[in-house]
Motif scaffolding. Structure first.
Motif, mmCIF file in Angstrom:
data_model
loop_
_atom_site.group_PDB
_atom_site.id
_atom_site.type_symbol
_atom_site.label_atom_id
_atom_site.label_comp_id
_atom_site.label_asym_id
_atom_site.label_seq_id
_atom_site.Cartn_x
_atom_site.Cartn_y
_atom_site.Cartn_z
ATOM 1 N N ILE A 33 -41.769 -60.415 -58.038
ATOM 2 C CA ILE A 33 -41.600 -60.498 -56.609
ATOM 3 C C ILE A 33 -40.186 -60.388 -56.230
ATOM 4 C CG2 ILE A 33 -41.922 -62.222 -54.885
ATOM 5 C CD1 ILE A 33 -44.442 -63.123 -55.965
ATOM 6 N N LEU A 34 -39.336 -60.963 -56.941
ATOM 7 C CA LEU A 34 -37.847 -61.106 -56.625
ATOM 8 C C LEU A 34 -37.462 -59.472 -56.686
ATOM 9 C CD1 LEU A 34 -36.385 -64.172 -58.290
ATOM 10 C CD2 LEU A 34 -36.402 -63.714 -55.740
ATOM 11 N N GLY A 35 -37.850 -58.755 -57.723
ATOM 12 C CA GLY A 35 -37.562 -57.358 -57.816
ATOM 13 C C GLY A 35 -38.072 -56.369 -56.684
ATOM 14 N N ALA A 36 -39.110 -56.793 -56.108
ATOM 15 C CA ALA A 36 -39.679 -56.287 -54.825
ATOM 16 C C ALA A 36 -38.947 -56.786 -53.675
ATOM 17 C CB ALA A 36 -41.015 -56.161 -55.099
ATOM 18 N N PHE A 37 -38.039 -57.918 -53.559
ATOM 19 C CA PHE A 37 -37.920 -58.570 -52.391
ATOM 20 C C PHE A 37 -36.987 -57.576 -51.642
ATOM 21 C CE2 PHE A 37 -34.911 -61.145 -50.075
ATOM 22 C CZ PHE A 37 -35.793 -61.763 -49.435
ATOM 23 N N HIS A 38 -37.382 -57.651 -50.268
ATOM 24 C CA HIS A 38 -36.211 -57.193 -49.307
ATOM 25 C C HIS A 38 -36.078 -58.100 -48.176
ATOM 26 C CE1 HIS A 38 -36.758 -52.980 -50.909
ATOM 27 N NE2 HIS A 38 -38.024 -53.401 -50.798
ATOM 28 N N TRP A 39 -34.846 -58.107 -47.690
ATOM 29 C CA TRP A 39 -34.239 -59.192 -46.797
ATOM 30 C C TRP A 39 -35.188 -59.039 -45.613
ATOM 31 C CZ3 TRP A 39 -32.687 -63.790 -47.055
ATOM 32 C CH2 TRP A 39 -31.654 -63.854 -48.216
ATOM 33 N N TRP A 40 -35.851 -57.946 -44.919
ATOM 34 C CA TRP A 40 -36.777 -58.001 -44.055
ATOM 35 C C TRP A 40 -38.001 -58.493 -44.092
ATOM 36 C CZ3 TRP A 40 -41.346 -55.315 -44.078
ATOM 37 C CH2 TRP A 40 -41.664 -54.449 -45.247
ATOM 38 N N TRP A 41 -38.288 -59.161 -45.360
ATOM 39 C CA TRP A 41 -39.532 -59.855 -45.687
ATOM 40 C C TRP A 41 -39.291 -61.255 -44.886
ATOM 41 C CZ3 TRP A 41 -41.394 -59.474 -51.226
ATOM 42 C CH2 TRP A 41 -41.904 -58.479 -51.433
ATOM 43 N N VAL A 42 -38.076 -61.887 -44.721
ATOM 44 C CA VAL A 42 -37.897 -63.100 -44.235
ATOM 45 C C VAL A 42 -38.372 -63.297 -42.869
ATOM 46 C CG1 VAL A 42 -36.071 -64.928 -43.598
ATOM 47 C CG2 VAL A 42 -35.771 -63.388 -45.767
ATOM 48 N N PRO A 43 -38.260 -62.608 -41.898
ATOM 49 C CA PRO A 43 -38.892 -62.606 -40.632
ATOM 50 C C PRO A 43 -40.417 -62.461 -40.461
ATOM 51 C CG PRO A 43 -37.776 -60.672 -40.476
ATOM 52 C CD PRO A 43 -37.124 -61.358 -41.746
ATOM 53 N N TRP A 44 -40.769 -61.672 -41.422
ATOM 54 C CA TRP A 44 -42.173 -61.196 -41.636
ATOM 55 C C TRP A 44 -42.926 -62.046 -42.313
ATOM 56 C CZ3 TRP A 44 -43.521 -57.563 -46.118
ATOM 57 C CH2 TRP A 44 -44.966 -57.154 -46.060
ATOM 58 N N GLN A 45 -42.523 -62.926 -43.424
ATOM 59 C CA GLN A 45 -43.109 -63.943 -44.097
ATOM 60 C C GLN A 45 -42.858 -65.381 -43.613
ATOM 61 O OE1 GLN A 45 -45.419 -63.525 -46.378
ATOM 62 N NE2 GLN A 45 -45.485 -61.259 -46.321
ATOM 63 N N ILE A 46 -41.945 -65.410 -42.370
ATOM 64 C CA ILE A 46 -41.644 -66.821 -42.248
ATOM 65 C C ILE A 46 -42.801 -67.726 -41.741
ATOM 66 C CG2 ILE A 46 -41.278 -66.444 -39.707
ATOM 67 C CD1 ILE A 46 -38.893 -68.604 -41.681
ATOM 68 N N VAL A 47 -43.861 -67.472 -41.386
ATOM 69 C CA VAL A 47 -45.019 -68.190 -41.195
ATOM 70 C C VAL A 47 -45.463 -68.815 -42.397
ATOM 71 C CG1 VAL A 47 -47.314 -68.365 -40.223
ATOM 72 C CG2 VAL A 47 -45.248 -67.400 -38.872
ATOM 73 N N GLY A 48 -45.686 -67.767 -43.620
ATOM 74 C CA GLY A 48 -46.235 -67.995 -44.668
ATOM 75 C C GLY A 48 -45.346 -69.012 -45.475
ATOM 76 N N GLY A 49 -43.798 -68.783 -45.161
ATOM 77 C CA GLY A 49 -43.070 -69.908 -45.784
ATOM 78 C C GLY A 49 -43.400 -71.184 -45.555
#
Length: 321
Positions: free
Chosen positions: A174-190
């Protein structure tokens, strides 16, 4: 032999973190709450800024008599603190803290492993409540069971959205596939994952199972001395695990912003500490929820949000592919 030595050193490092970091979080909670609430007590032990408060607490617990109620199920009563604490050690083994395979043991289905083992830790509270031969302890244990059933589902769904995005169940993957544009995209899940994790740890404002103003101290009412201290240590170890997992799944773990990955594991540590500070802040700021409010939040708010996050992840994956 070199591979065996490397594994042993990694496991030793995990064990050291398990012994030290929860104590640091406990000491930090004393200080943060003292400042936020204007309490001077934790500022005196040892002189400068109350540096020995943690030592004083340890000595206090060690001096208290270890009492087992006459009507208790002795074996279960004595085993419960270990059941509550040890699963967090196993979870730390699977959490990557830095690049280049800086993990105790990389697992192909690591996300399933850590969530399953974290659920086992809650059994310690159930065992303590059932075995104590105390109606208040039993009530606290039943509240723990209801809370676990309600908040395990949104936590799993939120984690599933990240696994879908990365295309793997492995935490290093998961960390290897991580991109910073995930943060706003996954913020609700977080947010769902972190909130559900707080509820599973029974931290304020989700501390109904240990409501000291209503049921003394919940499932732990009959515990004294070092056994009681082990439950407190399990709580702080749970905070470390929850914050580290949140940083790995939703905040990039050892990835720094704008490609600044040079700090490596220090990024994971920094994110974990900031989230742990937030956990302490919530304890000082928000009042305890009622039981109906707690259940309503899980079933009518968090679960729909987690399902919406999964749907969004599926849509984004289809568009990208």
């Amino acid at each position: 032999m070199s591979d065996t030595l490397a594994i042993a050193l990694r496991l030793l490092a995990v064990f050291v973190v398990f012994l030290v970091f929860p104590l640091v979080i406990g000491q930090t909670e004393h200080k943060v709450m003292a400042h936020m609430q204007g309490r001077l007590g934790p500022m005196y032990a040892g002189g400068f800024h109350g540096w020995a408060q943690l030592v004083a607490d340890g000595v206090k617990f060690a001096q208290k008599e270890d009492i087992v109620p006459a009507g208790a199920d002795r074996r279960i009563f004595q085993l419960a603190p270990a059941v509550a604490l040890l699963p967090y050690l196993l979870v730390l083994v699977a959490i990557p803290i830095g690049p280049h395979n800086a993990v105790g043991q990389a697992l192909d289905a690591g996300i399933f492993f850590v969530l399953a083992v974290m659920g086992v830790g809650v059994l310690g509270s159930l065992m303590a409540g059932w075995a104590s031969a105390n109606k208040f302890s039993l009530l606290g244990g039943l509240r723990t069971a209801a809370q676990l059933l309600a908040y395990e589902l949104p936590m799993l769904l939120a984690a599933a959205s990240v696994a879908m995005a990365a295309g793997t169940l492995s935490l290093p993957g998961i960390l290897g596939a991580f991109h910073w544009w995930w943060v706003p995209w996954q913020i609700v899940g977080g947010a769902v994952f972190f909130t559900a994790g707080l509820a599973e740890l029974q931290r304020p404002p989700f501390d109904m199972p240990v409501a000291d103003s209503e049921i003394i101290f919940g499932a732990y009412t009959e515990y004294t001395g070092l056994r009681f201290a082990l439950f407190l240590l399990a709580e702080y170890a749970g905070i470390v695990v929850l914050c580290a997992l949140t940083s790995v799944l939703f905040l990039g773990g050892w990835h720094g912003p704008f490609g600044a990955d040079g700090l490596g594991w220090l990024w994971t540590l920094l994110k974990t500490v900031v989230l742990a500070f937030g956990v302490i802040w919530l304890r000082v700021t928000y009042p305890r929820l009622r039981e109906d409010q707690l259940q309503k939040l899980a079933w009518t708010v968090l679960i729909p949000l987690a399902l919406a996050q999964i749907a969004l992840t599926g849509i984004v994956k289809v568009v990208i592919s």
